[in-house]
Write a protein that holds these residues in place. Structure first.
Motif, mmCIF file in Angstrom:
data_model
loop_
_atom_site.group_PDB
_atom_site.id
_atom_site.type_symbol
_atom_site.label_atom_id
_atom_site.label_comp_id
_atom_site.label_asym_id
_atom_site.label_seq_id
_atom_site.Cartn_x
_atom_site.Cartn_y
_atom_site.Cartn_z
ATOM 1 N N HIS A 191 0.931 -1.185 -0.145
ATOM 2 C CA HIS A 191 0.069 0.101 0.082
ATOM 3 C C HIS A 191 0.789 1.396 0.286
ATOM 4 O O HIS A 191 1.823 1.292 0.781
ATOM 5 C CB HIS A 191 -0.921 0.164 1.119
ATOM 6 N N GLU A 192 0.541 2.326 -0.910
ATOM 7 C CA GLU A 192 1.242 3.415 -0.949
ATOM 8 C C GLU A 192 0.576 4.623 -0.774
ATOM 9 O O GLU A 192 -0.418 4.470 -0.225
ATOM 10 C CB GLU A 192 1.800 3.312 -2.569
ATOM 11 N N ALA A 193 1.252 5.674 -0.872
ATOM 12 C CA ALA A 193 0.713 7.060 -0.775
ATOM 13 C C ALA A 193 -0.717 7.268 -1.256
ATOM 14 O O ALA A 193 -0.942 6.512 -2.382
ATOM 15 C CB ALA A 193 1.490 8.227 -1.027
ATOM 16 N N GLY A 194 -1.757 7.682 -0.499
ATOM 17 C CA GLY A 194 -3.104 8.030 -1.051
ATOM 18 C C GLY A 194 -3.569 6.680 -1.038
ATOM 19 O O GLY A 194 -3.760 5.796 -0.176
ATOM 20 N N ASN A 195 -4.343 6.254 -2.131
ATOM 21 C CA ASN A 195 -5.282 5.018 -2.414
ATOM 22 C C ASN A 195 -4.513 4.334 -3.259
ATOM 23 O O ASN A 195 -4.988 3.318 -4.126
ATOM 24 C CB ASN A 195 -6.743 5.376 -3.022
ATOM 25 N N MET A 196 -2.954 4.271 -3.581
ATOM 26 C CA MET A 196 -2.449 3.568 -4.524
ATOM 27 C C MET A 196 -1.899 2.056 -3.893
ATOM 28 O O MET A 196 -1.446 2.165 -2.672
ATOM 29 C CB MET A 196 -1.260 4.236 -5.126
ATOM 30 N N VAL A 197 -2.176 1.037 -4.666
ATOM 31 C CA VAL A 197 -1.423 -0.034 -4.184
ATOM 32 C C VAL A 197 -0.706 -0.753 -5.645
ATOM 33 O O VAL A 197 -1.026 -0.585 -6.457
ATOM 34 C CB VAL A 197 -2.688 -1.184 -4.206
ATOM 35 N N THR A 198 0.650 -1.480 -5.133
ATOM 36 C CA THR A 198 1.226 -2.071 -5.982
ATOM 37 C C THR A 198 1.268 -3.610 -5.655
ATOM 38 O O THR A 198 1.475 -3.891 -4.414
ATOM 39 C CB THR A 198 2.738 -1.921 -5.957
ATOM 40 N N LEU A 199 1.072 -4.534 -6.759
ATOM 41 C CA LEU A 199 1.010 -5.940 -6.372
ATOM 42 C C LEU A 199 1.832 -6.490 -7.176
ATOM 43 O O LEU A 199 2.110 -6.193 -8.676
ATOM 44 C CB LEU A 199 -0.595 -6.593 -6.665
ATOM 45 N N GLU A 200 2.310 -7.745 -6.844
ATOM 46 C CA GLU A 200 3.208 -8.692 -7.576
ATOM 47 C C GLU A 200 2.372 -9.952 -7.963
ATOM 48 O O GLU A 200 1.945 -10.522 -6.877
ATOM 49 C CB GLU A 200 4.419 -9.046 -6.891
ATOM 50 N N VAL A 201 2.226 -10.262 -8.914
ATOM 51 C CA VAL A 201 1.483 -11.440 -9.486
ATOM 52 C C VAL A 201 2.395 -12.566 -10.134
ATOM 53 O O VAL A 201 3.112 -11.796 -10.967
ATOM 54 C CB VAL A 201 0.230 -11.163 -10.357
ATOM 55 N N VAL A 202 2.398 -13.599 -9.926
ATOM 56 C CA VAL A 202 3.539 -14.531 -10.505
ATOM 57 C C VAL A 202 2.655 -15.775 -11.174
ATOM 58 O O VAL A 202 1.568 -16.396 -10.322
ATOM 59 C CB VAL A 202 4.541 -15.008 -9.505
ATOM 60 N N GLY A 203 2.855 -16.147 -12.209
ATOM 61 C CA GLY A 203 2.234 -17.235 -13.080
ATOM 62 C C GLY A 203 3.091 -18.431 -12.836
ATOM 63 O O GLY A 203 4.265 -18.361 -13.370
ATOM 64 N N ARG A 204 2.645 -19.766 -12.397
ATOM 65 C CA ARG A 204 3.631 -20.884 -12.169
ATOM 66 C C ARG A 204 3.086 -22.061 -13.087
ATOM 67 O O ARG A 204 2.095 -22.400 -12.758
ATOM 68 C CB ARG A 204 4.150 -20.990 -10.613
#
Length: 318
Positions: free
Chosen positions: A289-302
Motif C-alpha cells: 500500500h502506497e501514498a493515497g489510495n495507490m497499491v502495488t501488487l506482484e503477481v506470478v504465474g507458475r
C-alpha cells in the motif's frame, strides 16, 4: 464526342485518402475489428509515427462502468505497434513467430475517459535495439509514447524476439497437437465471480478457485475460455501473453475485492511459454500500500514449479 469508360475514369479527380485500419496480418489478429492501428510514417528508420483509433464500446477493453478505456488496451496497442513496425518497417516476413519477453505501460487514467466519439490517438514508436540475424531482425526493443488530442496518455516499453517458422516448428512440434487441461482434472473448480475480478461477463473471467489450493498467498487456476473471441482471436499452441496480463489483473482485483482496482501501470516479464495442456497457477505474492489510495501488487504465474510470468501492477483502489 463522348469519353470512353477508361477516359472518364482518368478525368475524375483522385479519390481522397480515407482512414482505414492497417492489415490485420501485420498485427497478428484474425478479426479486423480488433485492429487498433490506422497508419504509420517512418521518421529515420528507427522512429515511427503511428495513428490509431479505439472504439467507444469495446466489448472487453473498457471499465466496469463503461466510462473509460481499459489500461490493458494500451498494452494491446503497444503489442500491435511492435509487431507492425517489425513486419512493415524492419522487414520481418509474415509467418515468423514473435515471442514477447517484456512489456510495460504507464497510463494517465483521467485521459482514458471515453468521449462522445471514438478515441483517435497518435503513437510515437522508437526502436532502441535491433539485432539482426542473417539480415533479418531477430530481436527488438521499443519505446512507446501515446498521445490523445496532442496530450500524453500513456508510455511504455516492449521487447520481442522473432523465430523463423522452421525453427519454431522444431522447438514446438511436440506442443501443437496437445489438448487443453480437461475439466475433469479439477471437477470442483469454480470460476471466480465476474464482479470480483472487474468483469461484467463470466465468459471474460480467466481464473478459477480450486478447493485446497490456498496457501500463504492467494492463488487461482488459469482457466480461460479457449473460444473467447478476443483473448483467443487466433489459434496458437500456448496461452497468449495478453491472456496472462488479463490473469494478472484479475488476480489483483480478486485480492483487493470488495474494493475495485485499476491497473494504471504495469511491468510484465514473460519467462517461458504457458502451455495449454498443464495447470498454470496464478498467485499474488506481494501487496504494497502506497501514498493515497495507490497499491502495488506482484503477481506470478507458475507451471510445473517454474515461473511463467511475473507482473507488477500499480493503480488506485476505490
Amino acid at each position: 464526342m463522348s469519353l470512353t469508360t477508361a477516359e472518364a475514369r482518368t478525368a475524375l479527380p483522385a479519390a481522397p485518402r480515407l482512414t482505414t485500419t492497417v492489415a490485420k496480418e501485420y498485427v497478428h489478429r484474425d478479426s479486423v475489428a480488433e485492429v487498433f492501428l490506422t497508419g504509420c510514417d517512418t521518421q529515420d528508420g528507427v522512429s515511427f509515427s503511428l495513428t490509431g483509433q479505439w472504439p467507444r464500446a469495446h466489448t472487453m477493453f473498457r471499465s466496469l462502468d463503461g466510462a473509460s478505456h481499459d489500461p490493458l488496451q494500451v498494452a494491446e496497442t503497444f503489442r500491435q505497434a511492435g509487431i507492425y513496425v517489425s513486419h512493415v518497417e524492419l522487414g520481418v516476413p509474415l509467418g515468423h513467430n514473435f515471442v514477447m519477453s517484456n512489456i510495460t505501460y504507464t497510463t494517465d487514467t483521467a485521459s482514458l475517459r471515453i468521449a462522445s466519439g471514438p478515441t483517435d490517438f497518435d503513437l510515437d514508436t522508437r526502436c532502441t535495439e535491433i539485432v539482426r540475424r542473417r539480415g533479418v531482425a531477430s530481436r527488438m526493443a521499443f519505446e512507446f509514447a501515446l498521445r490523445r488530442s496532442g496530450r500524453p496518455l500513456a508510455g511504455g516499453t516492449g521487447q520481442i524476439s522473432v523465430i523463423p517458422p522452421a525453427v519454431y516448428n522444431r522447438l514446438r512440434q511436440s506442443r501443437v497437437a496437445q489438448p487443453p487441461v480437461a475439466a475433469e482434472t479439477y471437477p470442483d473448480r469454480t470460476l471466480l465471480p465476474p464482479s470480483m475480478v472487474g468483469r461484467t461477463f463470466a465468459t471474460d473471467v480467466v481464473l478459477s478457485d480450486v478447493p485446497g489450493s490456498g496457501g500463504v498467498n492467494p492463488r487461482w487456476l488459469l482457466t480461460p475460455d479457449l473460444n473467447h473471441p478476443i483473448l483467443f482471436d487466433h489459434k496458437g499452441d500456448h496461452v497468449p501473453g495478453m491472456v496472462l496480463l488479463e490473469a494478472a489483473r484479475q488476480a489483483a482485483c480478486a485480492v483487493m475485492a470488495p474494493h475495485s482496482f485499476t491497473p494504471a501501470a504495469a511491468s510484465n516479464d514473460f519467462h517461458q511459454y504457458a502451455e495449454l495442456d498443464r495447470p498454470c497457477w496464478v498467485e499474488v505474492t506481494r501487496v504494497s500500500h502506497e501514498a493515497g489510495n495507490m497499491v502495488t501488487l506482484e503477481v506470478v504465474g507458475r507451471q510445473d514449479g517454474k515461473d511463467v510470468f511475473t507482473s507488477m501492477l500499480t493503480g488506485p483502489v476505490d
